[in-house]
Design a protein around this motif. Structure first.
Motif, short mmCIF file in Angstrom:
data_model
loop_
_atom_site.label_atom_id
_atom_site.label_comp_id
_atom_site.label_asym_id
_atom_site.label_seq_id
_atom_site.Cartn_x
_atom_site.Cartn_y
_atom_site.Cartn_z
N LEU A 130 0.82 -1.21 0.00
CA LEU A 130 0.00 0.00 0.00
C LEU A 130 0.86 1.26 0.00
O LEU A 130 0.33 2.37 0.10
N GLY A 131 2.18 1.10 -0.09
CA GLY A 131 3.06 2.26 -0.06
C GLY A 131 3.17 2.89 1.31
O GLY A 131 3.51 4.06 1.43
N HIS A 132 2.89 2.10 2.32
CA HIS A 132 2.91 2.61 3.70
C HIS A 132 3.89 1.78 4.53
O HIS A 132 3.71 1.59 5.73
N CYS A 133 4.95 1.30 3.87
CA CYS A 133 5.86 0.32 4.47
C CYS A 133 6.54 0.86 5.73
O CYS A 133 6.86 0.08 6.63
N ASP A 134 6.79 2.16 5.79
CA ASP A 134 7.44 2.71 6.98
C ASP A 134 6.52 2.68 8.19
O ASP A 134 6.94 2.97 9.31
N HIS A 135 5.26 2.33 7.97
CA HIS A 135 4.31 2.15 9.09
C HIS A 135 3.71 0.75 9.05
O HIS A 135 2.57 0.55 9.47
N ALA A 136 4.46 -0.21 8.52
CA ALA A 136 3.99 -1.60 8.48
C ALA A 136 3.85 -2.16 9.89
O ALA A 136 4.61 -1.76 10.78
N PRO A 137 2.89 -3.06 10.07
CA PRO A 137 1.93 -3.58 9.10
C PRO A 137 0.78 -2.59 8.85
O PRO A 137 0.40 -1.85 9.74
N ALA A 138 0.26 -2.66 7.63
CA ALA A 138 -0.72 -1.66 7.21
C ALA A 138 -1.93 -2.33 6.55
O ALA A 138 -1.85 -3.46 6.06
N MET A 139 -3.02 -1.61 6.57
CA MET A 139 -4.22 -2.07 5.85
C MET A 139 -5.06 -0.85 5.47
O MET A 139 -4.85 0.26 5.99
N MET A 140 -5.97 -1.06 4.57
CA MET A 140 -6.96 -0.03 4.24
C MET A 140 -8.33 -0.53 4.68
O MET A 140 -8.62 -1.73 4.56
N ILE A 141 -9.15 0.38 5.19
CA ILE A 141 -10.56 0.09 5.35
C ILE A 141 -11.28 1.12 4.50
O ILE A 141 -11.18 2.33 4.74
N ASP A 142 -11.94 0.64 3.47
CA ASP A 142 -12.55 1.52 2.47
C ASP A 142 -11.45 2.43 1.90
O ASP A 142 -10.48 1.92 1.42
N ASP A 143 -11.58 3.74 2.01
CA ASP A 143 -10.57 4.62 1.41
C ASP A 143 -9.51 5.07 2.41
O ASP A 143 -8.64 5.86 2.06
N ALA A 144 -9.59 4.60 3.65
CA ALA A 144 -8.69 5.11 4.69
C ALA A 144 -7.53 4.13 4.92
O ALA A 144 -7.73 2.93 5.09
N LEU A 145 -6.31 4.68 4.94
CA LEU A 145 -5.10 3.91 5.16
C LEU A 145 -4.73 3.92 6.64
O LEU A 145 -4.77 4.98 7.28
N HIS A 146 -4.38 2.74 7.18
CA HIS A 146 -4.03 2.62 8.60
C HIS A 146 -2.72 1.85 8.72
O HIS A 146 -2.55 0.81 8.09
N GLY A 147 -1.81 2.38 9.55
CA GLY A 147 -0.52 1.72 9.74
C GLY A 147 -0.22 1.49 11.20
O GLY A 147 -1.03 1.78 12.09
N ASP A 148 1.00 0.93 11.43
CA ASP A 148 1.44 0.61 12.80
C ASP A 148 0.39 -0.24 13.51
O ASP A 148 0.07 0.00 14.68
N LEU A 149 -0.11 -1.21 12.81
CA LEU A 149 -1.22 -2.01 13.34
C LEU A 149 -0.77 -3.01 14.39
O LEU A 149 0.30 -3.59 14.29
N ASP A 150 -1.61 -3.20 15.36
CA ASP A 150 -1.53 -4.34 16.26
C ASP A 150 -2.96 -4.77 16.55
O ASP A 150 -3.91 -4.16 16.03
N ALA A 151 -3.12 -5.80 17.37
CA ALA A 151 -4.46 -6.33 17.60
C ALA A 151 -5.39 -5.28 18.20
O ALA A 151 -6.56 -5.16 17.80
N ALA A 152 -4.89 -4.51 19.15
CA ALA A 152 -5.73 -3.51 19.81
C ALA A 152 -6.18 -2.43 18.82
O ALA A 152 -7.34 -1.99 18.85
N ARG A 153 -5.26 -2.02 17.96
CA ARG A 153 -5.62 -0.98 16.97
C ARG A 153 -6.65 -1.52 15.99
O ARG A 153 -7.58 -0.82 15.60
N ILE A 154 -6.49 -2.76 15.59
CA ILE A 154 -7.46 -3.36 14.68
C ILE A 154 -8.84 -3.43 15.35
O ILE A 154 -9.86 -3.08 14.74
#
Ligand code: FES
Length: 171
Positions: A130-154
């Motif tokens: 997603l071009g957000h590697c410096d904040h990996a792991p990353a995902m998109m929900i609809d049009d919004a990009l989210h990085g620095d993910l962990d279980a709590a953030r998800i």
């Protein structure tokens, strides 16, 4: 080709919007991704019927337009839920814990990757970088990009989408 909704056609206002869009380009074909996005915004996905209706407005054959739609991984050719979760599985995110996050999402949603929840609220899909590697792991929900993910953030993001308590899966 897709599996349902094949009788659907474009609404007159959609046709007008696409004609306006395509006039902005010297070659109508250049508007194809934006036109697909426009139709998808209204219907969540691109059915065969809508693809066939859209193609001539862009001076394309349905097969040509299908090739574009299939190649571009943010265009959905099958029905999806109200929210589409795209979890990056490319190398940086994989190194930073993709597999554990995928398992977490699957448990929380009660589905496997590629599936949609029974209430039609979430679809979980893989996506390349997603071009957000410096904040990996990353995902998109609809049009919004989210990085620095962990279980709590998800969990927080899913709760925000649902606006209600999740059906926690005890697995
Ligand atoms: S590898 Fe996941 S955002 Fe780049």
């Amino acid at each position: 080709m897709s599996t349902a909704d094949d009788d659907a056609r474009l609404a007159p206002e959609e046709v007008r919007a696409i004609e306006t869009l395509s006039r902005q380009y010297e070659n109508k074909r250049a508007a194809c991704i934006e036109a697909l996005k426009l139709v998808q915004r209204n219907h969540r996905w691109i059915s065969d019927g809508r693809l066939r209706a859209l193609a001539p407005l862009l001076d394309m054959t349905p097969d040509e337009l299908d090739g574009v739609a299939t190649f571009y991984n943010l265009i959905f050719r099958r029905p999806v839920g109200r929210h589409v979760i795209l979890l990056c599985d490319s190398v940086s995110c994989w190194i930073m814990g993709h597999d554990a996050l995928l398992q977490h999402l699957e448990r929380r949603l009660g589905i496997r990757r590629g599936e949609t929840t029974a209430d039609g609220r979430f679809t979980l899909l893989p996506i390349v970088c997603l071009g957000h590697c410096d904040h990996a792991p990353a995902m998109m929900i609809d049009d919004a990009l989210h990085g620095d993910l962990d279980a709590a953030r998800i969990d927080a993001l899913l709760n925000a989408c649902r606006g209600a308590v999740l059906r926690w899966n005890a697995r």
